[in-house]
Design a protein around this motif. Sequence first.
Motif, PDB file in Angstrom:
ATOM      1  N   LYS A 146       0.830  -1.108  -0.003  1.00 34.88           N
ATOM      2  CA  LYS A 146       0.011   0.210  -0.072  1.00 34.88           C
ATOM      3  C   LYS A 146       0.744   1.276  -0.116  1.00 34.88           C
ATOM      4  O   LYS A 146       0.545   2.148  -0.567  1.00 34.88           O
ATOM      5  N   THR A 147       1.853   1.181   0.723  1.00 35.62           N
ATOM      6  CA  THR A 147       2.841   2.218   0.784  1.00 35.62           C
ATOM      7  C   THR A 147       3.510   2.414  -0.525  1.00 35.62           C
ATOM      8  O   THR A 147       4.161   3.441  -1.007  1.00 35.62           O
ATOM      9  N   SER A 148       4.241   1.272  -1.018  1.00 36.54           N
ATOM     10  CA  SER A 148       5.302   1.415  -2.058  1.00 36.54           C
ATOM     11  C   SER A 148       4.940   0.874  -3.524  1.00 36.54           C
ATOM     12  O   SER A 148       5.727   0.644  -4.305  1.00 36.54           O
ATOM     13  N   TRP A 149       3.543   0.663  -3.812  1.00 35.24           N
ATOM     14  CA  TRP A 149       3.272   0.040  -5.165  1.00 35.24           C
ATOM     15  C   TRP A 149       3.560   0.946  -6.109  1.00 35.24           C
ATOM     16  O   TRP A 149       4.069   0.589  -7.222  1.00 35.24           O
ATOM     17  N   TRP A 150       3.258   2.195  -5.815  1.00 31.55           N
ATOM     18  CA  TRP A 150       3.762   3.077  -7.080  1.00 31.55           C
ATOM     19  C   TRP A 150       5.203   3.340  -7.477  1.00 31.55           C
ATOM     20  O   TRP A 150       5.387   3.364  -8.659  1.00 31.55           O
ATOM     21  N   TYR A 151       6.069   2.990  -6.511  1.00 25.41           N
ATOM     22  CA  TYR A 151       7.517   2.867  -6.625  1.00 25.41           C
ATOM     23  C   TYR A 151       7.801   1.464  -7.453  1.00 25.41           C
ATOM     24  O   TYR A 151       8.703   1.860  -8.530  1.00 25.41           O
ATOM     25  N   TRP A 152       7.106   0.538  -7.128  1.00 21.07           N
ATOM     26  CA  TRP A 152       7.393  -0.673  -7.800  1.00 21.07           C
ATOM     27  C   TRP A 152       7.197  -0.504  -9.082  1.00 21.07           C
ATOM     28  O   TRP A 152       7.730  -1.064 -10.247  1.00 21.07           O
ATOM     29  N   LEU A 153       5.714   0.154  -9.364  1.00 18.05           N
ATOM     30  CA  LEU A 153       5.370   0.101 -10.811  1.00 18.05           C
ATOM     31  C   LEU A 153       6.249   0.854 -11.479  1.00 18.05           C
ATOM     32  O   LEU A 153       6.378   0.837 -12.882  1.00 18.05           O
ATOM     33  N   ALA A 154       6.660   2.117 -11.137  1.00 17.65           N
ATOM     34  CA  ALA A 154       7.612   2.984 -11.758  1.00 17.65           C
ATOM     35  C   ALA A 154       8.936   2.344 -12.173  1.00 17.65           C
ATOM     36  O   ALA A 154       9.350   2.401 -13.271  1.00 17.65           O
ATOM     37  N   SER A 155       9.372   1.432 -11.254  1.00 18.29           N
ATOM     38  CA  SER A 155      10.640   1.011 -11.423  1.00 18.29           C
ATOM     39  C   SER A 155      10.509  -0.253 -12.564  1.00 18.29           C
ATOM     40  O   SER A 155      11.676  -0.563 -12.961  1.00 18.29           O
ATOM     41  N   ILE A 156       9.305  -0.941 -12.663  1.00 13.88           N
ATOM     42  CA  ILE A 156       9.181  -1.709 -13.618  1.00 13.88           C
ATOM     43  C   ILE A 156       8.942  -1.270 -15.057  1.00 13.88           C
ATOM     44  O   ILE A 156       9.533  -1.646 -16.090  1.00 13.88           O
ATOM     45  N   LEU A 157       8.386  -0.272 -15.066  1.00 13.50           N
ATOM     46  CA  LEU A 157       8.015   0.645 -16.364  1.00 13.50           C
ATOM     47  C   LEU A 157       9.420   1.301 -16.826  1.00 13.50           C
ATOM     48  O   LEU A 157       9.363   1.469 -17.978  1.00 13.50           O
ATOM     49  N   LEU A 158       9.956   2.034 -16.048  1.00 16.34           N
ATOM     50  CA  LEU A 158      11.135   2.991 -16.309  1.00 16.34           C
ATOM     51  C   LEU A 158      12.353   2.268 -17.609  1.00 16.34           C
ATOM     52  O   LEU A 158      12.667   2.736 -18.254  1.00 16.34           O
ATOM     53  N   PRO A 159      12.490   0.756 -17.276  1.00 14.68           N
ATOM     54  CA  PRO A 159      13.593   0.218 -18.088  1.00 14.68           C
ATOM     55  C   PRO A 159      13.113   0.191 -19.516  1.00 14.68           C
ATOM     56  O   PRO A 159      13.896   0.093 -20.272  1.00 14.68           O
ATOM     57  N   PHE A 160      11.755   0.099 -19.715  1.00 17.44           N
ATOM     58  CA  PHE A 160      11.253   0.421 -21.187  1.00 17.44           C
ATOM     59  C   PHE A 160      11.900   1.490 -21.785  1.00 17.44           C
ATOM     60  O   PHE A 160      12.063   1.502 -23.074  1.00 17.44           O
TER      61      PHE A 160
END
Length: 413
Positions: A146-160
């Motif tokens: 709940k605290t960090s989902w946005w961080y992990w989502l951004a970290s997955i999308l940025l490498p594209f």
Amino acid sequence: VDPQPPLFPIMAEMIEMATKSDLIALRMPSMLASMLSVFLFYLVGKELKDELLGYWLASLLAVNALSQVYAGIGRPYALAQCALIATLLAYLREQKHQTQLSRKFLLVALLAQLTNWLLWTLVVPLVAFRVWDDIGHGRSIVNLLKTSWWYWLASILLPFELIVQLQNRSVFGSSAFVGSSTFSEMVEHLSVASPFAHLESLGEPGFVLAGYLFILAIIAGVSVLIRQRQFVSIDPAILLIGTAISIVVPWVVGSQIRFMMMFLVIPVVVAGVGIRRLFDNQKLGLCALISLVVLIGALGLVRPIDPYDRILPRDTKYSEIAARLVSEIKPGDLWVAYPYSRANCLYRYGSWPMPYLPLSEEEFYKFIQKRPRNHACFAFVSDDIAEFIGQQKGVQVWVFPNRAALLKLPAEQ
């Protein structure tokens, strides 16, 4: 230009809109980040141990020749260094005060990841350590998400974005990642990154001494962290693993000097810990610190070294390019450099009119098409761009080693 995340270009574009100056837009982030880094490093030392360690870390960074060079260069490495120090500080404060993983820490970490792709090898492990620590203290995974989902989502999308950059970039000179370095190259680059690098002004023995002093200080710090685990306020494993990553990653990907701007941060922290352990007496420690700053600072001012000799590709003949530009350029003529960072390499060879510094290949070609036609325009570019533009009528092309080229687009009556 080697592929980079978008934070530095976005900052430069915003500053350019406000100042109407490409040069200010490119250099201001590096200048401000470098000054902020010194203060943040002081806070890191204070959080780790005490004010004396903070003074040592701030001083070791302030007299660092490599940091001084990149403070005035329009490249993202000073910004990346500052962002890593800020992430480390945020980590230390949460770890020291045993607070839960916060959005503030994750935001700082994400901003650091937006400065350089290689920095992920240090920032992501820090985030992982914080998550593991929270789990160890009984915080549920659902609560963490709940605290960090946005961080992990951004970290997955940025490498594209990196994949797109690697597919579409125009390469100038050698690749950003050139393969593993030899041991001797790694030692040389540690000497360049050493806080004592200004000793090079005493000659080659001084340069070698700077490297070995840095290495010995790191070894001393590692010894302290292993033998006296309570000497610092956090688990020493964080600093030990960070030091290992900081040495191994540049070695594997090709220890180009610019990478050392980021990867010197944690080794300098560890070296500072080793030096701080030598001075239990505060007054003696301050006297030693002042002596070091005076000595290294005086060498940097009285007998300054030319750090470009260390950080620039040695097979690119910048002096020859500058000499050709000096002989050809006339009052009122324009010049442009793409990638923009190459313009920095010519400043030491003379006084130049302000160049146009496009932040993208699209901006470069737009400038070429819409440039004023009543004066000649010179372009310092890679040979593939030179080959394309050189086909136009009247364009002169001079080709230099390492795929560098200088173009002269004539004035039109």
